[in-house]
Design a protein around this motif. Structure first.
Motif, PDB file in Angstrom:
ATOM      1  N   ASP A  42     -43.775  42.697  76.876  1.00 48.06           N
ATOM      2  CA  ASP A  42     -44.485  41.510  77.364  1.00 48.06           C
ATOM      3  C   ASP A  42     -45.977  41.763  77.210  1.00 48.06           C
ATOM      4  OD1 ASP A  42     -45.660  39.412  78.712  1.00 48.06           O
ATOM      5  OD2 ASP A  42     -44.221  39.418  80.356  1.00 48.06           O
ATOM      6  N   ASN A  64     -48.527  40.324  78.199  1.00 49.73           N
ATOM      7  CA  ASN A  64     -49.361  40.014  79.354  1.00 49.73           C
ATOM      8  C   ASN A  64     -49.376  41.118  80.400  1.00 49.73           C
ATOM      9  OD1 ASN A  64     -49.937  37.492  78.248  1.00 49.73           O
ATOM     10  ND2 ASN A  64     -48.206  36.520  79.252  1.00 49.73           N
ATOM     11  N   SER A 100     -53.292  39.637  75.843  1.00 48.45           N
ATOM     12  CA  SER A 100     -53.048  38.334  75.241  1.00 48.45           C
ATOM     13  C   SER A 100     -53.017  37.255  76.317  1.00 48.45           C
ATOM     14  CB  SER A 100     -51.721  38.355  74.473  1.00 48.45           C
ATOM     15  OG  SER A 100     -51.392  37.068  74.009  1.00 48.45           O
ATOM     16  N   ASP A 101     -53.561  36.077  75.972  1.00 49.40           N
ATOM     17  CA  ASP A 101     -53.518  34.948  76.896  1.00 49.40           C
ATOM     18  C   ASP A 101     -52.369  33.999  76.566  1.00 49.40           C
ATOM     19  OD1 ASP A 101     -54.510  34.097  74.509  1.00 49.40           O
ATOM     20  OD2 ASP A 101     -56.202  32.961  75.338  1.00 49.40           O
ATOM     21  N   GLU A 102     -51.520  34.383  75.605  1.00 48.52           N
ATOM     22  CA  GLU A 102     -50.360  33.583  75.250  1.00 48.52           C
ATOM     23  C   GLU A 102     -49.167  33.979  76.126  1.00 48.52           C
ATOM     24  OE1 GLU A 102     -50.413  32.714  70.589  1.00 48.52           O
ATOM     25  OE2 GLU A 102     -50.545  34.871  71.028  1.00 48.52           O
ATOM     26  N   THR A 103     -48.219  33.067  76.235  1.00 46.57           N
ATOM     27  CA  THR A 103     -46.977  33.418  76.901  1.00 46.57           C
ATOM     28  C   THR A 103     -46.205  34.388  76.011  1.00 46.57           C
ATOM     29  OG1 THR A 103     -45.773  31.566  75.897  1.00 46.57           O
ATOM     30  CG2 THR A 103     -46.890  31.166  78.002  1.00 46.57           C
ATOM     31  N   LYS A 149     -44.463  32.607  73.027  1.00 52.37           N
ATOM     32  CA  LYS A 149     -45.360  32.172  71.955  1.00 52.37           C
ATOM     33  C   LYS A 149     -45.933  33.362  71.190  1.00 52.37           C
ATOM     34  CE  LYS A 149     -46.749  27.755  74.003  1.00 52.37           C
ATOM     35  NZ  LYS A 149     -47.885  26.912  74.486  1.00 52.37           N
ATOM     36  N   PHE A 150     -46.199  34.455  71.894  1.00 55.50           N
ATOM     37  CA  PHE A 150     -46.743  35.643  71.234  1.00 55.50           C
ATOM     38  C   PHE A 150     -45.782  36.151  70.165  1.00 55.50           C
ATOM     39  CE2 PHE A 150     -47.064  40.233  70.817  1.00 55.50           C
ATOM     40  CZ  PHE A 150     -48.419  40.428  70.623  1.00 55.50           C
ATOM     41  N   TRP A 151     -44.517  36.335  70.523  1.00 55.74           N
ATOM     42  CA  TRP A 151     -43.569  36.901  69.567  1.00 55.74           C
ATOM     43  C   TRP A 151     -43.111  35.876  68.542  1.00 55.74           C
ATOM     44  CZ3 TRP A 151     -43.337  41.847  69.034  1.00 55.74           C
ATOM     45  CH2 TRP A 151     -43.611  42.687  70.111  1.00 55.74           C
ATOM     46  N   GLN A 152     -43.067  34.609  68.900  1.00 56.54           N
ATOM     47  CA  GLN A 152     -42.709  33.590  67.911  1.00 56.54           C
ATOM     48  C   GLN A 152     -43.771  33.466  66.825  1.00 56.54           C
ATOM     49  OE1 GLN A 152     -42.156  30.127  70.351  1.00 56.54           O
ATOM     50  NE2 GLN A 152     -40.011  30.601  70.832  1.00 56.54           N
ATOM     51  N   SER A 153     -45.029  33.611  67.208  1.00 59.85           N
ATOM     52  CA  SER A 153     -46.104  33.505  66.220  1.00 59.85           C
ATOM     53  C   SER A 153     -46.272  34.769  65.393  1.00 59.85           C
ATOM     54  CB  SER A 153     -47.429  33.184  66.923  1.00 59.85           C
ATOM     55  OG  SER A 153     -47.779  34.228  67.822  1.00 59.85           O
ATOM     56  N   ARG A 154     -45.600  35.860  65.763  1.00 58.70           N
ATOM     57  CA  ARG A 154     -45.754  37.134  65.050  1.00 58.70           C
ATOM     58  C   ARG A 154     -44.422  37.665  64.521  1.00 58.70           C
ATOM     59  NH1 ARG A 154     -49.480  36.550  68.850  1.00 58.70           N
ATOM     60  NH2 ARG A 154     -51.565  37.476  68.630  1.00 58.70           N
TER      61      ARG A 154
END
Length: 673
Positions: free
Chosen positions: A505, A507, A602-605, A608-613
């Motif tokens: 995670d 965050n 990271s300020d993403e959830t 979203k963090f893992w989906q975008s990467r």
């Protein structure tokens, strides 16, 4: 007494006049300038209609026209048939236009909306048979004929079948899922249910779902074998294999603990249904709260771990199906609080606070005066409701001034000044626990928050004031004992799944990057490696041990294999995985991910963090999405039982099958829309 509705006058009395003195009805039809004047005894409309039909044809036609204008088409057609007239085609067409056909698109559309109404609101389908509901429906759309309760129940059953097919298709796409299991008994103990839900990440949709799978009617006794059978039936019905289950989240009841142990240790074995559940040995620390009071089995059974193999219970699970049970974190956190509440000073304070709340709540005069002053009243605590003791104390402090004024006016006793001071310290001490309990009881995406929450509570307890130090030490000791399986890698019950979810995670992963968290971090890395290894072995079956030794074995490793032959197979698999490219690429992705986290939080959830990467971390992102989507508590199943109580209360207290259907459709409505 209910008022009797006045009966509507029949058009027949336009042609007759009744005299109550003589009890005669006189025909007033005028033909050729002369009134008929025939007298008929009584005022029976049937006799009057017969006279009109026999002697006055023109007047009878006018009467039928009046009847058609004032009555429904069906009544008018029936009256015409009784009068001997042949119904016209226009009358039938008019009747068909007044209501839609059952198979028409308009009727089906409104039936579907009516089913949605009863499913989403939980109202009884008997409502549609009441005159008031029919009148309301007719006012909205006269052409729609309201279906009966039996028809609606059949439509709900049909929707249940379609919803299960839809959910089964969604479950096929899930890589890993978390099962949540809990039991519930109705008031009066007339029926008991076992709920099984599944939380998972859906790759095609890119969403996290938590769905109810089954609501089993559970007969007494609620033994571990009975619960294990229900879980097994659920997995078979939904085509869930053992290696697809990431965690099984339950409470600490001995019967549910035993059920998960049976599913893990004895696949494809017959297990004797027992009249009592088995409690774990005292050292396991899991027998604090049981869903039902059970008697422990014999001591020899517990020590040897033997379970009789006579019976008719067979688990249809794969041979390699292992289940990792995790206690509900929010529930276990409340158990730690209950341990602390047994401290002498705290117990005395809570006793006085409960006595004050009870005296105020039972007095209608005190309640009314308190509401007039501040618009609020006192809150009672409940032993089965989380944070209720904290809510009770906080409300007392919140309206302390108004409460003391009311108590002084009524001549009632209040708390001592020292008690109010102790209460303030206790609320300050318990507030972080209430916050983290709410944080951990979400339906999904809370597993990664477990380690940070527990570490934050430890730090909070270590920095408390001197006044609350004894209670804080008691609470800290209970917290460390109950959560040793999550925070201490040296514990025999250690489970690295929450630590791995925390590490993945972005965050909160910085919590594990400090030097004092190195053992927990290494355990999380080892768990991730093992998960990737299992995934790799599923896609690429390992070669034979001889092939491994020929390719990668060194003379020293060969000596190890010969000396420790039971360890050889396990080491050979690790050698195969570590020497391959899969291991190198995974470790490279982990190092790259750690460097990215160290550069900034990271300020993403997490989703979203893992989906975008996914392109940056092709090996790591699927596992990360599955872990960060998992829940940390079984609170979802608790909410299911709240709905069960509403749907089976009052006149519906005997409902069983309809309750399962209505609960399934209502809970999963967002998933299946």
């Amino acid at each position: 007494m209910a008022k009797v509705k006045k009966r509507k006058a029949s058009p027949i009395w336009d042609y007759f006049q009744y005299s109550s003195e003589t009890d005669r009805s006189v025909c007033m039809v005028e033909e050729d300038g002369k009134v008929c004047g025939t007298q008929l005894k009584g005022k029976n409309p049937t006799n009057l209609k017969v006279h009109l039909r026999s002697y006055h044809k023109d007047a009878n036609c006018r009467y039928l026209a009046q009847l058609a204008a004032s009555a429904s088409p069906i009544e008018a057609r029936a009256e015409s048939s009784r009068s001997g007239e042949t119904p016209k085609l226009f009358d039938f067409l008019k009747c068909r236009k007044d209501s839609w056909s059952v198979n028409s698109q308009e009727h089906s559309k409104r039936e579907e909306a009516l089913v949605n109404l009863f499913v989403h609101t939980g109202m009884s389908t008997r409502l549609c048979e009441t005159p008031a509901f029919k009148e309301y429906s007719c006012a909205l759309e006269p052409k729609f004929r309201v279906p009966g309760a039996a028809r609606l129940n059949n439509l709900i059953s049909g929707r249940m079948g379609n919803a299960k097919k839809r959910l089964k298709e969604i479950l096929k796409d899930a890589r890993k899922l978390t099962l949540c299991v809990d039991g519930w008994s109705k008031k009066g103990l007339t029926a008991s249910f076992l709920g099984v839900s599944a939380c998972f990440y859906h790759p095609p949709g890119g969403r996290v779902y938590h769905a109810l799978l089954s609501l089993h009617r559970l007969d007494h006794p609620h033994t571990g074998e009975c619960i294990a059978r229900c879980i097994d039936e659920t997995m078979v019905a939904w085509d869930i294999v053992g290696d697809k289950v990431l965690l099984v989240v339950t409470d600490n009841g001995s019967n549910i603990v035993k059920a998960v142990r049976l599913l893990s240790e004895r696949p494809r074995q017959e297990i004797e249904p027992s009249a009592h559940s088995t409690r774990l040995p005292p050292g396991d620390g899991l027998d604090d709260v049981s869903w039902e009071e059970e008697e422990p089995e014999s001591e020899s059974d517990e020590e040897n771990g033997d379970i009789s193999e006579s019976g008719d219970f067979e688990l249809d699970l794969p041979d390699d199906g292992k289940f990792q049970r995790m206690p509900c974190l929010a529930h276990t956190l409340q158990l730690s609080l209950k341990d602390a509440m047994k401290h002498p000073s705290t117990d005395l304070l809570l006793t006085r606070a409960r006595k004050l709340v009870h005296s105020v709540r039972k007095s209608s005069l005190a309640n009314e005066a308190l509401i007039k002053k501040c618009g609020k009243t006192l809150v009672r605590d409940c032993s089965t409701r989380w944070n209720s003791t904290f809510d009770m104390l906080r409300r007392l402090l919140e309206i302390r001034t108004e409460l003391n004024q009311v108590l002084e006016e009524l001549g009632m006793d209040t708390l001592l000044t020292s008690d109010w001071s102790k209460m303030e310290n206790l609320v300050t001490l318990l507030e972080p626990f209430a916050i983290h309990t709410d944080q951990l009881q979400s339906d999904s995406q809370s597993l990664s928050q477990v380690v940070p929450c527990l570490l934050n509570l430890e730090a909070h307890l270590q920095t408390t004031t001197v006044a609350a130090k004894p209670l804080a030490q008691t609470l800290l000791k209970s917290l460390r004992e109950r959560f040793a399986g999550i925070l201490s890698p040296a514990s025999l019950q250690f489970d690295a799944t929450p630590a791995a979810a925390c590490l993945l995670d972005p965050n909160v992963s910085v919590v594990l990057l400090t030097p004092d968290m190195l053992p927990l971090k290494m355990a999380a890395l080892s768990f991730i490696q093992n998960m990737m290894e299992a995934q790799y072995n599923q896609c690429n079956p390992p070669t034979t041990p001889q092939d491994v030794r020929n390719e990668s074995e060194t003379p020293s490793a060969n000596a190890v294999f010969q000396k420790y032959r039971f360890l050889a197979t396990r080491m050979e698999v690790n050698v195969l995985f570590q020497n391959g490219r899969e291991y190198g690429s995974l470790m490279a992705e982990l190092r790259r991910y750690e460097d990215e986290i160290k550069s900034g939080v990271s300020d993403e959830t997490p989703l979203k963090f893992w989906q975008s990467r996914e392109a940056v971390y092709p090996k790591l992102s699927p596992l990360a999405l599955d872990l960060v989507s998992a829940p940390a508590s079984q609170d979802f199943v608790e909410r299911i039982f709240s709905l069960c109580g509403l749907l089976s209360s009052g006149l519906r207290n005997r409902a069983t099958t309809s309750v399962e259907q209505r609960v399934f459709l209502k809970i999963n409505k967002d998933l299946l829309m």
